[in-house]
Design an enzyme around this catalytic site. Structure first.
Site, PDB file in Angstrom:
ATOM      1  N   CYS A   1      22.625  19.999   7.285  1.00 32.04           N
ATOM      2  CA  CYS A   1      23.728  20.635   8.027  1.00 32.04           C
ATOM      3  C   CYS A   1      23.406  20.570   9.515  1.00 32.04           C
ATOM      4  CB  CYS A   1      23.872  22.093   7.586  1.00 32.04           C
ATOM      5  SG  CYS A   1      25.267  22.945   8.353  1.00 32.04           S
TER       6      CYS A   1
ATOM      7  N   CYS B   1      27.997  25.959  -7.612  1.00 31.61           N
ATOM      8  CA  CYS B   1      27.940  26.004  -6.147  1.00 31.61           C
ATOM      9  C   CYS B   1      27.414  24.654  -5.684  1.00 31.61           C
ATOM     10  CB  CYS B   1      26.988  27.130  -5.730  1.00 31.61           C
ATOM     11  SG  CYS B   1      26.706  27.204  -3.954  1.00 31.61           S
TER      12      CYS B   1
ATOM     13  N   CYS C   1      22.143  27.447  11.807  1.00 32.18           N
ATOM     14  CA  CYS C   1      22.040  28.911  11.721  1.00 32.18           C
ATOM     15  C   CYS C   1      20.570  29.280  11.497  1.00 32.18           C
ATOM     16  CB  CYS C   1      22.907  29.442  10.579  1.00 32.18           C
ATOM     17  SG  CYS C   1      24.634  28.966  10.748  1.00 32.18           S
TER      18      CYS C   1
ATOM     19  N   GLU D   1      20.886  19.871  -3.329  1.00 32.43           N
ATOM     20  CA  GLU D   1      20.755  20.848  -4.392  1.00 32.43           C
ATOM     21  C   GLU D   1      22.121  21.434  -4.741  1.00 32.43           C
ATOM     22  OE1 GLU D   1      16.227  22.427  -4.087  1.00 32.43           O
ATOM     23  OE2 GLU D   1      17.692  23.619  -3.017  1.00 32.43           O
TER      24      GLU D   1
ATOM     25  N   SER E   1      33.449  28.041   1.861  1.00 35.15           N
ATOM     26  CA  SER E   1      32.833  28.896   2.870  1.00 35.15           C
ATOM     27  C   SER E   1      32.581  28.107   4.149  1.00 35.15           C
ATOM     28  CB  SER E   1      31.508  29.441   2.320  1.00 35.15           C
ATOM     29  OG  SER E   1      30.866  30.229   3.288  1.00 35.15           O
TER      30      SER E   1
ATOM     31  N   GLY F   1      25.362  22.306   3.579  1.00 33.94           N
ATOM     32  CA  GLY F   1      26.349  21.669   4.439  1.00 33.94           C
ATOM     33  C   GLY F   1      27.488  22.575   4.849  1.00 33.94           C
TER      34      GLY F   1
ATOM     35  N   CYS G   1      21.819  32.222  -1.762  1.00 30.22           N
ATOM     36  CA  CYS G   1      22.509  31.801  -0.534  1.00 30.22           C
ATOM     37  C   CYS G   1      21.512  31.451   0.563  1.00 30.22           C
ATOM     38  CB  CYS G   1      23.392  32.910   0.005  1.00 30.22           C
ATOM     39  SG  CYS G   1      24.569  33.518  -1.159  1.00 30.22           S
TER      40      CYS G   1
ATOM     41  N   CYS H   1      19.051  30.189   7.836  1.00 23.87           N
ATOM     42  CA  CYS H   1      19.388  29.340   6.692  1.00 23.87           C
ATOM     43  C   CYS H   1      18.420  28.170   6.536  1.00 23.87           C
ATOM     44  CB  CYS H   1      20.816  28.827   6.897  1.00 23.87           C
ATOM     45  SG  CYS H   1      21.338  27.606   5.694  1.00 23.87           S
TER      46      CYS H   1
END
Ligand code: SAH
Ligand code: SF4
Length: 343
Positions: free
Chosen positions: A104, A97, A108, A84, A183, A151, A325, A111
């Site tokens: 990933c 973005c 976390c 995405e 980031s 990622g 986010c 997320c």
């Protein structure tokens, strides 16, 4: 390929060097086939078709936020993998973005991408392809890029660096490093490597906690690179590049938003040229995390301000389409979200 790599290829094919620059310009204007390169001879186009391929991203789905016009794309690549990407309109232009990996590895706990596991790295072409597809679809020019989609960019270092160099080429999309943010969750050795390259991009560090106890619980990467090591790397980064670091801090009710947390954060960030970006945590089903209350948010900002640290609250865009986010994933279903929740 970089332009000098294309020049080598042209030499191997017995073609003059200026062809490399022509082809480079075509590729970065977003063509999908060699036949669109009308100033290249038919013979060379045939050789290119036989030996090379152009990567593009196909739009599988597209959702437009009815709140703020933010557009979320689901792209697929020829091997069937999907990512995405989110296009946002600000007064200064369009910001995209983009994703750097399919999934990933970092896990976390807050997320959605982290929860979906890891499939593979994206190539530099696949990162560029996301931008080109968005520009063509909307008939616009993207002026800013943030590597904050799916990622961990520093876990795909070489491809990301290649992407950064390509996207900022004058003959390419010409998006300067000062218009790019990257980031990271804090892959310490790679922060040192990036610092030594002295690129003028903005580095954002996902901190999300003032101490190792909380951070190791929510971000497993902290068990390998703790806050002390991470902040040492950040100091090195600002010393080397002269660039201020932006620290991301997702405010989670009852987890990391107390007065003690704010005070500890002040102490930890002392002496670093920093800006803190507070993000009321976005809902991801199955995490059990809730956004901090408004008073907790204000209290946090006040304590940081008293400690000399500027903090702003990040505006949430695209929350009705799960484009905020931490909400991106290799979505099979991109149905409209209910109350901003995803499962
Ligand atoms: N892997 C990189 C970049 C992608 S994530 C990183 O972690 O920094 C982009 C940002 O969204 C990061 O700051 C990340 O910590 C944050 N984020 C992830 N999940 C979130 C959530 N549920 N709510 C708010 N921010 C979140
Ligand atoms: Fe990966 Fe970033 Fe999500 Fe952590 S927050 S799981 S590093 S994408």
């Amino acid at each position: 390929m970089y332009e000098d790599e294309l020049a080598e290829l042209m030499a191997e094919m017995g073609e003059p060097a200026y062809r490399a620059s022509q082809i480079f310009k075509w590729l970065h204007s977003g063509v999908k086939s060699f036949d669109e390169m009308t100033n290249i001879s038919k013979e060379l186009r045939r050789k290119l078709v036989e030996n090379c391929c152009i990567y593009s991203a196909a739009i599988e789905k597209k959702l437009i936020s009815s709140y703020d016009g933010t557009v979320k794309y689901l792209f697929s690549f020829p091997d069937g993998e999907m990512v995405e990407s989110v296009l946002m309109k600000y007064h200064h232009g369009y910001t995209s973005c983009i994703s750097t990996q399919v999934g990933c590895k970092m896990g976390c706990t807050f997320c959605a991408t982290g929860k979906s596991g890891f499939s593979r790295d994206l190539t530099a072409s696949e990162m560029l392809a996301q931008l080109m597809a968005e520009q063509q679809d909307m008939g616009i020019r993207i002026s800013n890029v943030v590597l904050m989609g799916m990622g961990e960019p520093l876990d795909n270092f070489d491809n990301v660096i290649r992407f950064l160099r390509l996207v900022s080429c004058e003959n390419g999309m010409n998006i300067g490093m000062r218009h790019i943010s990257l980031s990271t969750c804090g892959i310490v050795p790679k922060i040192y490597e990036l610092a030594d390259m002295k690129l003028q991009l903005t580095l954002s560090v996902s901190l999300h906690a003032p101490n190792d106890q909380i951070r190791s619980r929510t971000m497993p990467v902290n068990r390998k690179y703790d806050i002390g090591k991470l902040l040492d790397a950040c100091r090195y980064y600002t010393d080397k590049t002269g660039r201020r670091i932006s620290f991301e801090y997702a405010m989670i009710d009852g987890i990391n938003d107390s007065i003690a947390c704010a005070e500890e954060l002040c102490r930890r960030l002392r002496g670093i040229i920093a800006h803190v970006n507070l993000i009321p945590v976005n809902t991801v089903n199955g995490t059990g995390y809730k956004k901090s209350k408004r008073e907790a948010l204000q209290r946090f900002i006040d304590i940081l301000a008293a400690g000399g640290i500027t903090a702003t609250v990040r505006r949430t865009l695209g929350s009705d389409i799960n484009a905020s986010c931490g909400q991106l994933r290799r979505a099979v279903s991109m149905d409209k979200a209910e109350k901003g929740d995803i499962s």
